[in-house]
Design an enzyme around this catalytic site. Structure first.
Site, PDB file in Angstrom:
ATOM      1  N   THR A   9      36.835  35.795  36.865  1.00 57.97           N
ATOM      2  CA  THR A   9      35.628  35.129  37.591  1.00 57.97           C
ATOM      3  C   THR A   9      34.961  36.440  38.232  1.00 57.97           C
ATOM      4  O   THR A   9      34.094  35.762  38.963  1.00 57.97           O
ATOM      5  CB  THR A   9      35.649  33.950  38.776  1.00 57.97           C
ATOM      6  OG1 THR A   9      37.334  34.498  39.892  1.00 57.97           O
ATOM      7  CG2 THR A   9      36.635  32.638  38.430  1.00 57.97           C
ATOM      8  N   VAL A  12      34.233  42.008  36.493  1.00 56.66           N
ATOM      9  CA  VAL A  12      35.140  42.571  35.474  1.00 56.66           C
ATOM     10  C   VAL A  12      35.835  41.804  34.426  1.00 56.66           C
ATOM     11  O   VAL A  12      36.031  41.951  33.242  1.00 56.66           O
ATOM     12  CB  VAL A  12      36.520  43.633  35.352  1.00 56.66           C
ATOM     13  CG1 VAL A  12      36.762  44.720  34.397  1.00 56.66           C
ATOM     14  CG2 VAL A  12      35.607  44.577  36.599  1.00 56.66           C
ATOM     15  N   CYS A 127      36.034  53.716  36.076  1.00 60.63           N
ATOM     16  CA  CYS A 127      34.956  54.030  35.832  1.00 60.63           C
ATOM     17  C   CYS A 127      34.524  55.095  35.521  1.00 60.63           C
ATOM     18  O   CYS A 127      33.983  55.789  34.582  1.00 60.63           O
ATOM     19  CB  CYS A 127      34.430  53.216  36.487  1.00 60.63           C
ATOM     20  SG  CYS A 127      34.220  52.680  38.100  1.00 60.63           S
ATOM     21  N   LYS A 206      41.222  60.089  42.343  1.00 61.95           N
ATOM     22  CA  LYS A 206      41.094  59.609  41.522  1.00 61.95           C
ATOM     23  C   LYS A 206      40.701  59.860  40.005  1.00 61.95           C
ATOM     24  O   LYS A 206      41.091  60.423  39.163  1.00 61.95           O
ATOM     25  CB  LYS A 206      40.874  58.167  41.172  1.00 61.95           C
ATOM     26  CG  LYS A 206      40.794  57.055  42.083  1.00 61.95           C
ATOM     27  CD  LYS A 206      40.528  55.832  42.120  1.00 61.95           C
ATOM     28  CE  LYS A 206      41.174  54.869  43.115  1.00 61.95           C
ATOM     29  NZ  LYS A 206      40.489  52.888  43.358  1.00 61.95           N
ATOM     30  N   HIS A 235      26.550  53.174  36.856  1.00 64.54           N
ATOM     31  CA  HIS A 235      27.263  54.776  37.306  1.00 64.54           C
ATOM     32  C   HIS A 235      26.495  56.076  36.667  1.00 64.54           C
ATOM     33  O   HIS A 235      26.971  56.101  34.900  1.00 64.54           O
ATOM     34  CB  HIS A 235      28.507  55.148  36.857  1.00 64.54           C
ATOM     35  CG  HIS A 235      29.405  54.061  38.057  1.00 64.54           C
ATOM     36  ND1 HIS A 235      28.685  52.861  39.113  1.00 64.54           N
ATOM     37  CD2 HIS A 235      30.735  54.030  38.082  1.00 64.54           C
ATOM     38  CE1 HIS A 235      30.186  52.930  39.369  1.00 64.54           C
ATOM     39  NE2 HIS A 235      31.023  52.929  39.080  1.00 64.54           N
TER      40      HIS A 235
HETATM   41  N1  LIG Z   1      33.950  46.977  38.971  1.00 68.16           N
HETATM   42  C1  LIG Z   1      34.386  47.948  38.267  1.00 68.16           C
HETATM   43  O1  LIG Z   1      33.333  48.799  37.820  1.00 68.16           O
HETATM   44  C2  LIG Z   1      35.536  48.045  37.850  1.00 68.16           C
HETATM   45  C3  LIG Z   1      36.192  49.300  37.036  1.00 68.16           C
HETATM   46  C4  LIG Z   1      37.073  49.348  36.769  1.00 68.16           C
HETATM   47  C5  LIG Z   1      38.343  48.948  37.771  1.00 68.16           C
HETATM   48  N2  LIG Z   1      37.793  48.471  38.166  1.00 68.16           N
HETATM   49  C6  LIG Z   1      38.737  46.910  38.863  1.00 68.16           C
HETATM   50  O2  LIG Z   1      39.329  45.664  38.506  1.00 68.16           O
HETATM   51  C7  LIG Z   1      39.639  45.395  39.447  1.00 68.16           C
HETATM   52  C8  LIG Z   1      38.599  44.223  39.882  1.00 68.16           C
HETATM   53  O3  LIG Z   1      37.327  44.571  39.937  1.00 68.16           O
HETATM   54  P1  LIG Z   1      36.008  43.310  39.598  1.00 68.16           P
HETATM   55  O4  LIG Z   1      34.952  44.410  40.425  1.00 68.16           O
HETATM   56  O5  LIG Z   1      35.890  42.728  38.410  1.00 68.16           O
HETATM   57  O6  LIG Z   1      36.373  42.440  41.579  1.00 68.16           O
HETATM   58  P2  LIG Z   1      35.833  41.290  41.714  1.00 68.16           P
HETATM   59  O7  LIG Z   1      34.288  41.157  41.183  1.00 68.16           O
HETATM   60  O8  LIG Z   1      35.776  41.121  43.315  1.00 68.16           O
HETATM   61  O9  LIG Z   1      36.816  40.087  41.378  1.00 68.16           O
HETATM   62  C9  LIG Z   1      38.381  39.873  41.669  1.00 68.16           C
HETATM   63  C10 LIG Z   1      38.348  39.247  40.819  1.00 68.16           C
HETATM   64  O10 LIG Z   1      40.114  39.106  40.847  1.00 68.16           O
HETATM   65  C11 LIG Z   1      40.528  37.171  41.579  1.00 68.16           C
HETATM   66  N3  LIG Z   1      41.506  37.923  42.464  1.00 68.16           N
HETATM   67  C12 LIG Z   1      40.890  38.286  43.725  1.00 68.16           C
HETATM   68  N4  LIG Z   1      41.690  38.443  44.483  1.00 68.16           N
HETATM   69  C13 LIG Z   1      43.284  37.153  44.514  1.00 68.16           C
HETATM   70  C14 LIG Z   1      44.392  36.492  44.314  1.00 68.16           C
HETATM   71  N5  LIG Z   1      45.154  36.511  45.292  1.00 68.16           N
HETATM   72  N6  LIG Z   1      45.041  35.965  43.192  1.00 68.16           N
HETATM   73  C15 LIG Z   1      44.491  36.392  41.778  1.00 68.16           C
HETATM   74  N7  LIG Z   1      43.642  36.392  41.513  1.00 68.16           N
HETATM   75  C16 LIG Z   1      42.792  36.995  42.709  1.00 68.16           C
HETATM   76  C17 LIG Z   1      39.307  37.013  41.713  1.00 68.16           C
HETATM   77  O11 LIG Z   1      39.153  35.453  41.905  1.00 68.16           O
HETATM   78  P3  LIG Z   1      38.445  35.050  43.324  1.00 68.16           P
HETATM   79  O12 LIG Z   1      37.351  34.690  42.568  1.00 68.16           O
HETATM   80  O13 LIG Z   1      39.312  34.065  42.813  1.00 68.16           O
HETATM   81  O14 LIG Z   1      37.670  35.282  44.124  1.00 68.16           O
HETATM   82  C18 LIG Z   1      38.354  37.919  40.682  1.00 68.16           C
HETATM   83  O15 LIG Z   1      37.959  37.247  39.880  1.00 68.16           O
HETATM   84  C19 LIG Z   1      39.806  46.110  40.036  1.00 68.16           C
HETATM   85  O16 LIG Z   1      41.239  46.215  40.829  1.00 68.16           O
HETATM   86  C20 LIG Z   1      38.762  47.294  40.461  1.00 68.16           C
HETATM   87  O17 LIG Z   1      39.782  48.278  41.464  1.00 68.16           O
HETATM   88  C21 LIG Z   1      36.652  47.340  38.585  1.00 68.16           C
END
Ligand SMILES: NC(=O)c1ccc[n+]([C@@H]2O[C@H](COP(=O)([O-])OP(=O)(O)OC[C@H]3O[C@@H](n4cnc5c(N)ncnc54)[C@H](OP(=O)(O)O)[C@@H]3O)[C@@H](O)[C@H]2O)c1
Length: 322
Positions: A9, A12, A127, A206, A235
């Site tokens: 959800t 990413v 990223c 990083k 970015h």
């Molecule tokens: N955004 C970027 O540009 C980017 C780039 C590279 C890497 N990342 C990495 O990818 C990861 C996710 O990033 P995002 O930007 O997609 O974050 P996000 O939009 O905040 O989404 C987080 C996701 O993790 C789920 N989640 C959180 N706590 C959880 C738990 N205890 N058990 C199961 N699911 C859980 C959330 O579910 P709910 O909807 O239920 O809260 C949601 O689906 C991070 O590690 C981030 O560092 C992000």
């Protein structure tokens, strides 16, 4: 193929679903996991509705062809080893395992060979690092990079869906903040992550460590300043590179960039809005400073190039689709 997305959800996770569709990956079964908060919500994949399930240990010991994790480091540290121990291949977007020696940190265009006969946890890099090394790996091959000075202009989406809401809310007048340390609307914040002992931030570390690991050269010095800007997606990076070998004419650097996979060199002025939804890194404003030094502007969609697309390309490489 049976694929599971953990964190489906999130920014990413949702984009991973879209990239699986866009790249027409042959998926027979897609399982979507998130926290208890999202359990029962539905998301769409190839016009079918899929119900999001709560992530549990039991769900991770099912047999998958691939599990794509993007739910943050804490979740990855607990659940990725369980999934891997059950025989699943895990592609993890978090920083949890990136610097572990035995875990491959992969940008398929650069070091995809590490995946040959590999099973277990594979780390997807940060990223800002992915888009930078994609522009530089061919230059490193020929002219050996000595130093990289990089200032980033990172979109709020890099900090997840709560960060996007915070910018939106502040633009609408509510200046309260829970995600960023300062107001982000109409502002820039010269800190991403926390400041460490040497004065560099966790995000900057990083970029330093992951660049060396991916390019497999620990002699490269990277000096980043990572900055959050009030941009929703994409970015940008202003980069100055010093090489060990002289390149004489900038056309030699141009040629190396043109030969880099999924990188586009252009004379146009490229901005984050221009690259939204693209799977390419865009290089522009390329300039020679002296025969060992050049500078350029580098832009990519952080959620696709910097996360989801890289993860799906890892998967594609492993099943012979790339
Ligand atoms: N955004 C970027 O540009 C980017 C780039 C590279 C890497 N990342 C990495 O990818 C990861 C996710 O990033 P995002 O930007 O997609 O974050 P996000 O939009 O905040 O989404 C987080 C996701 O993790 C789920 N989640 C959180 N706590 C959880 C738990 N205890 N058990 C199961 N699911 C859980 C959330 O579910 P709910 O909807 O239920 O809260 C949601 O689906 C991070 O590690 C981030 O560092 C992000």
């Amino acid at each position: 193929m049976k694929i599971g997305i953990v964190g489906a959800t999130g920014e990413v996770g949702r984009t991973m679903i879209k990239v699986l569709e866009d790249f027409k990956i042959p998926v027979n079964e897609l399982k979507l996991f998130a926290s208890k908060r999202s359990s029962g919500k539905t998301l769409t994949f190839n016009n079918a509705s899929i119900v999001v399930e709560e992530l549990t240990e039991d769900s991770m010991i099912q047999k998958f062809d691939f599990l794509l994790f993007s739910a943050g480091s804490t979740v990855s540290k607990i659940f990725a080893p369980i999934a891997a121990k059950a025989g699943n291949i895990v592609i993890d977007n978090s920083s949890a395992f990136r610097m572990e020696k035995e875990i491959p940190l992969v940008v398929p265009e650069i070091n995809g060979h590490l995946l040959k006969n590999y099973r277990g946890i594979i780390a997807n890099p940060n990223c800002s690092t992915i888009q930078m090394v994609l522009s530089l790996y061919k230059i490193h091959e020929k002219f050996k990079i000595n130093e990289i000075f990089v200032s980033t202009y990172q979109a709020v989406s890099g900090a997840g869906y709560k960060a996007i809401s915070e910018l939106q809310r502040q633009l609408e007048g509510d200046k309260s903040k829970t995600v960023f340390p300062k107001q982000i609307s109409h502002n820039v914040i010269p800190l991403i992550g926390e400041i460490e002992e040497d004065g560099f931030s966790t995000e900057e570390h990083k970029m330093i460590n992951e660049t060396r690991k991916i390019l497999d050269d620990y002699s490269i010095n990277v000096y980043p300043t990572t900055v959050r800007v009030p941009v929703f997606y994409g970015h940008s990076e202003a980069i100055v590179v010093k090489t060990k070998l002289p390149f004489n004419d900038i056309s030699f650097i141009e040629n190396q960039i043109k030969n880099s996979k999924n990188v586009i060199l252009t004379n146009e002025i490229i901005t984050p809005i221009d690259v939204a939804g693209s799977d390419y890194v865009y290089v522009s404003r390329l300039r020679k400073i002296d025969e060992f030094t050049f500078s350029f502007w580098n832009v990519a969609d952080n959620i696709r190039v910097g996360a989801a697309t890289n993860a799906i390309r890892i998967l594609m490489l492993m099943v012979g689709l790339l």
